[in-house]
Write a protein that holds these residues in place. Structure first.
Motif, PDB file in Angstrom:
ATOM      1  N   ALA A 178      16.453 -33.962  17.874  1.00 25.21           N
ATOM      2  CA  ALA A 178      16.462 -33.960  19.475  1.00 25.21           C
ATOM      3  C   ALA A 178      16.946 -32.530  19.887  1.00 25.21           C
ATOM      4  CB  ALA A 178      17.953 -34.702  19.790  1.00 25.21           C
ATOM      5  N   TYR A 179      17.738 -31.658  18.926  1.00 25.24           N
ATOM      6  CA  TYR A 179      18.325 -30.367  19.527  1.00 25.24           C
ATOM      7  C   TYR A 179      16.862 -29.375  19.285  1.00 25.24           C
ATOM      8  CZ  TYR A 179      23.063 -31.865  18.251  1.00 25.24           C
ATOM      9  OH  TYR A 179      24.297 -32.353  18.498  1.00 25.24           O
TER      10      TYR A 179
ATOM     11  N   PRO B 175      21.183 -24.502   9.749  1.00 22.47           N
ATOM     12  CA  PRO B 175      20.198 -25.086  10.996  1.00 22.47           C
ATOM     13  C   PRO B 175      20.340 -24.430  12.298  1.00 22.47           C
ATOM     14  CG  PRO B 175      21.203 -27.071   9.707  1.00 22.47           C
ATOM     15  CD  PRO B 175      21.941 -25.664   9.124  1.00 22.47           C
ATOM     16  N   TYR B 176      21.620 -23.742  12.249  1.00 23.61           N
ATOM     17  CA  TYR B 176      21.648 -23.072  13.651  1.00 23.61           C
ATOM     18  C   TYR B 176      20.895 -21.688  13.528  1.00 23.61           C
ATOM     19  CZ  TYR B 176      25.567 -26.187  14.586  1.00 23.61           C
ATOM     20  OH  TYR B 176      26.513 -27.545  14.799  1.00 23.61           O
ATOM     21  N   VAL B 177      20.753 -21.234  12.340  1.00 24.19           N
ATOM     22  CA  VAL B 177      19.657 -20.124  12.440  1.00 24.19           C
ATOM     23  C   VAL B 177      18.340 -20.510  12.739  1.00 24.19           C
ATOM     24  CG1 VAL B 177      18.864 -18.284  10.971  1.00 24.19           C
ATOM     25  CG2 VAL B 177      21.299 -18.930  10.576  1.00 24.19           C
TER      26      VAL B 177
ATOM     27  N   ALA C 286      14.630 -21.003  19.163  1.00 24.74           N
ATOM     28  CA  ALA C 286      14.970 -20.825  20.740  1.00 24.74           C
ATOM     29  C   ALA C 286      14.428 -19.550  21.377  1.00 24.74           C
ATOM     30  CB  ALA C 286      16.359 -20.891  20.914  1.00 24.74           C
ATOM     31  N   ALA C 287      14.529 -18.534  20.680  1.00 25.94           N
ATOM     32  CA  ALA C 287      14.024 -17.139  21.007  1.00 25.94           C
ATOM     33  C   ALA C 287      12.376 -17.251  21.278  1.00 25.94           C
ATOM     34  CB  ALA C 287      14.520 -16.227  19.963  1.00 25.94           C
ATOM     35  N   ALA C 288      11.850 -17.796  20.071  1.00 29.09           N
ATOM     36  CA  ALA C 288      10.276 -17.897  20.220  1.00 29.09           C
ATOM     37  C   ALA C 288      10.183 -18.686  21.471  1.00 29.09           C
ATOM     38  CB  ALA C 288       9.922 -18.644  18.677  1.00 29.09           C
ATOM     39  N   SER C 289      10.659 -19.834  21.761  1.00 33.92           N
ATOM     40  CA  SER C 289      10.379 -20.646  22.606  1.00 33.92           C
ATOM     41  C   SER C 289      10.550 -19.871  24.179  1.00 33.92           C
ATOM     42  CB  SER C 289      11.128 -21.885  22.582  1.00 33.92           C
ATOM     43  OG  SER C 289      10.843 -22.782  21.425  1.00 33.92           O
TER      44      SER C 289
END
Length: 415
Positions: free
Chosen positions: A50-51, A105-107, A113-116
């Motif tokens: 989900a994240y 997993p946060y990495v 997220a940055a790519a998105s």
């Protein structure tokens, strides 16, 4: 050529746009249908799934309007597209490398997220570039947009049957390489200089796009789009999981079945747009979407995968009739200096607001209905079907459309 028929766009231009769409569609086609299973093989459960699927929608809330404003007012759109595409490809490869090294997993989520965020405006930008250079948008845009569909399909087939990337980190690397190639190719597209000349902070932040909501039909269209996008957000998140639960061993390839109907719909778009009002097409697309999720629910009730595959087959038709019609609708009715921002607003509403709500709600509903056994997949999909059905009366009562003059042909209605 008749006097009323617009001249055709040069084949080199159509071919260039088609190629960029192909690589742009191929990139997420590698990892999106496989992402749930990729994370599962790394020991990450439904919360992390989900994240990961929430990252893209949140990104779509941040960058499409700002980057669209830059392309409308400051720099050539094809150069902006190329730069952000190559940058996001590097970030995407870094994200999957972190996942492969079993880092936190946060990495992975941070890099993903940055790519998105960087990549979020790409679909709306290439659509806007296409509208500028295609001489007949209604006839030719579906043709070049078809490249994205075929790219997605090719990636799904390659993932499942050629490279055997199901559940593999390598699918992410393939996506990054493909995105970089497509972005670099954009430098060869025709020059698309900015049309606007505003330098205000409001404009640079893309906030001018919200002025479009002052017009009634725009407000209705964007509102329905947000609502429709809530159940749409979980299509790639949970449908592959449902397929796997029913014993399907190639969910990525199975998901590409939806693109078959998308091809047919793309090829028919010029006929559809010339014969039917925008309101009619949008309502038909929403009704078909409700039917699609209804088939998913029947599959959940019966345990028969045929119903699920049947619903997947309708995906491309539903998506094309609604969202490609919406893009053409905006191109018709928005000032040229706002085109990229208008397409960016559509991305924000669809991939941003609607998808954020849909992903969060879908996670809650999945845990309640499927994981905790409160009705299983049947309850899960019936609730999503009901959300889609709500869109129909909203469109019927509140969307008006432009009334054509008596001398205008039917093909010009609802511009």
């Amino acid at each position: 050529m008749s006097a009323t028929s617009p001249p055709r766009t040069a084949l080199a231009v159509i071919g260039g746009l088609w190629t960029v769409f192909f690589f742009l569609g191929m990139s997420p086609g590698y990892y999106t249908p496989a992402l749930s299973n990729i994370l599962g093989t790394r020991g990450l459960g439904s919360d992390w799934v989900a994240y990961a699927f929430l990252v893209g929608p949140v990104a779509a809330l941040i960058s499409p309007l700002i980057v669209g404003s830059i392309a409308d007012n400051r720099f050539a759109a094809q150069k902006v597209f190329a730069v952000i595409g190559m940058a996001s490809a590097v970030l995407l490869a870094s994200a999957f490398a972190a996942l492969e090294r079993f880092e936190s997993p946060y990495v992975f989520l941070g890099l993903f997220a940055a790519a998105s965020v960087v990549a979020a405006p790409m679909w709306s930008m290439v659509a806007s570039i296409s509208m500028v250079h295609l001489r007949s948008g209604e006839r030719e845009f579906p043709v070049v947009r078809l490249g994205g569909t075929l790219g997605w399909m090719a990636a799904g087939v390659l993932t499942s049957f050629v490279f055997l990337f199901e559940g593999s980190i390598k699918a992410g690397y393939a996506a990054a390489i493909t995105r970089f190639i497509g972005a670099a190719f954009a430098f060869l597209l025709p020059n698309t200089p900015p049309v606007g000349n505003s330098r205000s902070l409001r404009t640079m932040l893309g906030l001018d796009a919200f002025r479009l909501l002052r017009e009634r039909d725009h407000l209705v269209f964007f509102s329905v789009t947000a609502l429709l996008s809530i159940p749409l957000a979980v299509f790639f998140m949970h449908t592959p999981m449902h397929l796997t639960a029913l014993g399907n061993t190639a969910p990525s390839a199975t998901m590409t079945i939806g693109q078959i109907s998308e091809i047919a719909a793309m090829l028919l778009m010029s006929v559809v747009m010339s014969r039917f009002r925008v309101k009619t097409v949008l309502m038909f697309a929403v009704a078909l979407s409700a039917l699609r999720y209804g088939l998913f629910a029947i599959s959940g009730s019966t345990g028969n995968a045929v119903w699920l595959v049947g619903g997947i087959a309708l995906h491309g038709l539903c998506y094309t009739l609604y969202f490609i019609t919406g893009q053409l609708f905006l191109d018709r009715r928005v000032d040229p200096s706002m085109r990229t921002q208008a397409q960016g607003l559509l991305t924000l509403v669809n991939n941003g607001i609607g998808s954020v709500v849909g992903t969060i709600f879908g996670k809650f509903l999945y845990d309640y209905a499927v994981l905790n056994g409160n009705g299983g997949w049947a309850t899960y999909w019936w609730v999503q079907t009901a959300l889609i059905a709500i869109c129909l009366p909203v469109l019927w009562f509140f969307y008006h459309g432009v009334v054509a003059k008596p001398a205008e042909p039917v093909a010009e209605l609802d511009k």
